[in-house]
Design an enzyme around this catalytic site. Structure first.
Site, PDB file in Angstrom:
ATOM      1  N   HIS A 148       2.652  37.500  20.220  1.00 31.47           N
ATOM      2  CA  HIS A 148       2.730  38.840  19.343  1.00 31.47           C
ATOM      3  C   HIS A 148       3.998  40.047  19.399  1.00 31.47           C
ATOM      4  O   HIS A 148       5.344  38.849  19.072  1.00 31.47           O
ATOM      5  CB  HIS A 148       2.292  39.746  20.627  1.00 31.47           C
ATOM      6  CG  HIS A 148       3.343  39.843  21.518  1.00 31.47           C
ATOM      7  ND1 HIS A 148       3.650  38.613  22.115  1.00 31.47           N
ATOM      8  CD2 HIS A 148       4.389  41.378  22.406  1.00 31.47           C
ATOM      9  CE1 HIS A 148       4.815  38.930  23.278  1.00 31.47           C
ATOM     10  NE2 HIS A 148       5.080  39.961  23.441  1.00 31.47           N
ATOM     11  N   ASP A 198       5.769  42.665  19.398  1.00 31.75           N
ATOM     12  CA  ASP A 198       5.564  44.238  20.385  1.00 31.75           C
ATOM     13  C   ASP A 198       5.263  45.085  20.538  1.00 31.75           C
ATOM     14  O   ASP A 198       5.422  46.010  19.380  1.00 31.75           O
ATOM     15  CB  ASP A 198       6.973  44.837  21.259  1.00 31.75           C
ATOM     16  CG  ASP A 198       7.825  43.402  21.869  1.00 31.75           C
ATOM     17  OD1 ASP A 198       6.316  42.911  22.945  1.00 31.75           O
ATOM     18  OD2 ASP A 198       9.258  43.623  22.516  1.00 31.75           O
ATOM     19  N   HIS A 245       6.944  36.942  18.959  1.00 31.84           N
ATOM     20  CA  HIS A 245       7.563  35.957  20.459  1.00 31.84           C
ATOM     21  C   HIS A 245       6.301  35.501  21.110  1.00 31.84           C
ATOM     22  O   HIS A 245       5.359  36.411  21.533  1.00 31.84           O
ATOM     23  CB  HIS A 245       8.672  36.824  20.723  1.00 31.84           C
ATOM     24  CG  HIS A 245       8.490  38.344  20.995  1.00 31.84           C
ATOM     25  ND1 HIS A 245       8.491  38.733  20.545  1.00 31.84           N
ATOM     26  CD2 HIS A 245       8.019  38.289  22.507  1.00 31.84           C
ATOM     27  CE1 HIS A 245       8.084  40.192  21.617  1.00 31.84           C
ATOM     28  NE2 HIS A 245       7.822  39.437  22.321  1.00 31.84           N
ATOM     29  N   ARG A 282      13.682  44.773  29.094  1.00 28.91           N
ATOM     30  CA  ARG A 282      13.195  44.652  27.587  1.00 28.91           C
ATOM     31  C   ARG A 282      13.480  46.295  27.641  1.00 28.91           C
ATOM     32  O   ARG A 282      13.022  47.724  27.917  1.00 28.91           O
ATOM     33  CB  ARG A 282      11.911  43.704  27.728  1.00 28.91           C
ATOM     34  CG  ARG A 282      12.008  44.913  26.114  1.00 28.91           C
ATOM     35  CD  ARG A 282      10.595  43.385  25.188  1.00 28.91           C
ATOM     36  NE  ARG A 282       9.527  45.297  25.311  1.00 28.91           N
ATOM     37  CZ  ARG A 282       8.532  44.984  25.277  1.00 28.91           C
ATOM     38  NH1 ARG A 282       7.586  44.036  25.165  1.00 28.91           N
ATOM     39  NH2 ARG A 282       7.759  46.014  25.337  1.00 28.91           N
TER      40      ARG A 282
HETATM   41  C1  SIN Z   1       8.204  39.545  26.281  1.00 33.46           C
HETATM   42  O1  SIN Z   1       6.996  39.728  25.355  1.00 33.46           O
HETATM   43  O2  SIN Z   1       8.656  41.010  25.472  1.00 33.46           O
HETATM   44  C2  SIN Z   1       9.356  39.373  26.750  1.00 33.46           C
HETATM   45  C3  SIN Z   1       8.419  37.797  26.189  1.00 33.46           C
HETATM   46  C4  SIN Z   1       9.516  37.084  27.383  1.00 33.46           C
HETATM   47  O3  SIN Z   1       9.538  37.084  28.539  1.00 33.46           O
HETATM   48  O4  SIN Z   1       9.895  35.562  27.383  1.00 33.46           O
END
Ligand code: SIN
Length: 286
Positions: A103, A105, A262, A277
């Site tokens: 995905h 974000d 990611h 994040r």
């Molecule tokens: C995310 O999907 O923003 C985080 C990815 C992760 O925790 O590795």
């Protein structure tokens, strides 16, 4: 200043040399970081030590914070930060494998975020890496007939279906699962975005569909839509477009959500994994 960037994957990912995110950087330095982000699509910084305020201050220099709809995941004193913490943090809901699907974000908003800044605080001894893929390279490598076919198509993005799917996975940390409130649901109606997006800063074209949030191609019957999306998802995550990040404590990755995706990966959840994040607001895709 010069950022001393080394390209560490074939087509994207800049590793930044000596740079302290905690400093209150001036506009010229921030412009340099922004330019580097546009050039490399994601920037890796090692050895950082950040307070929540420093993390938020750095992120804010690139735009206002996007506050996640699921307030249960947000640090109570710093709602700009989503805690991706498998034990929770200060009462946040634990997230063990929150983003373990490809995905970008929050693409389910009418104006999805331009970027995210992920800071690693605790990592398990093995696994828990994050995969990233280069959606410019994926788009460029499509056959011309596919490019023509998808040029004017749009896709539906939905958070609610993802929330229900993720909640159904029993990873040992979902025992006190929760529902989204009517107010939260009202914040996340389905939206439609073009499948081929023009990056507003680079002007380059990029694939803009992800398996996390995209449910269907607008105006296509279900079978055809599923086949096309599967094809695009598989194509964009081919090995040659993917970079795997093996986290060290103190790493920060600043990625551009408009041209990368990611995916978190598995690890032994008897070990702690805790990341913070911030997410930075963006524009309506075109
Ligand atoms: C995310 O999907 O923003 C985080 C990815 C992760 O925790 O590795």
């Amino acid at each position: 200043m010069t950022l001393g960037i080394k390209r560490i994957a074939k087509t994207f990912v800049g590793e930044v040399g000596d740079f302290d995110i905690a400093d209150d950087h001036d506009a010229a330095t921030i412009a340099e970081v922004r330019q580097a982000l546009i050039e490399h699509s994601m920037l890796v910084f090692h050895g950082q030590s950040l307070t929540n305020e420093e993390h938020i201050r750095f992120s804010r220099k690139f735009g206002p914070p996007e506050i996640h709809t699921v307030s249960q995941y947000l640090l109570p004193d710093h709602p700009e930060i989503i805690a991706l913490a498998n034990r929770g943090e200060n009462g946040t809901k634990p997230i063990a494998n929150g983003g373990a699907y490809w995905h970008a974000d929050i693409t389910y908003k009418a104006k999805p975020p331009m970027g995210s800044v992920l800071y690693s605080l605790e990592i398990p001894p093995d696994g828990g890496d994050t995969l990233f893929c280069d959606l410019y390279a994926a788009y460029d490598a499509l056959p011309d007939e596919t490019k023509d076919r998808i040029a004017d198509l749009k896709a539906v993005h939905s958070y609610h279906q993802r929330f229900l799917k993720s909640r159904a996975i029993d990873d040992g940390y979902k025992k006190d699962s929760f529902e989204l409130s009517p107010e939260q649901l009202a914040e996340i109606p389905e939206v439609e975005h073009p499948i081929v997006r023009t990056h507003p800063e680079s002007g380059r074209q990029t694939l803009y569909v992800n398996e996390g949030f995209v449910t269907q191609v607008v105006g296509m019957d279900e079978e055809e839509s599923e086949a096309l999306l599967l094809d695009l998802f598989q194509h964009s995550t081919r090995d040659e477009f993917v970079y795997r990040h093996e986290w060290q404590v103190g790493d920060v990755i600043f990625w551009d959500n408009r041209c990368t995706m990611h995916c978190a990966t598995e690890y032994d959840t008897s070990h702690a994994r805790r990341m913070h994040r911030t997410t930075i607001q963006g524009d309506a895709p075109y």
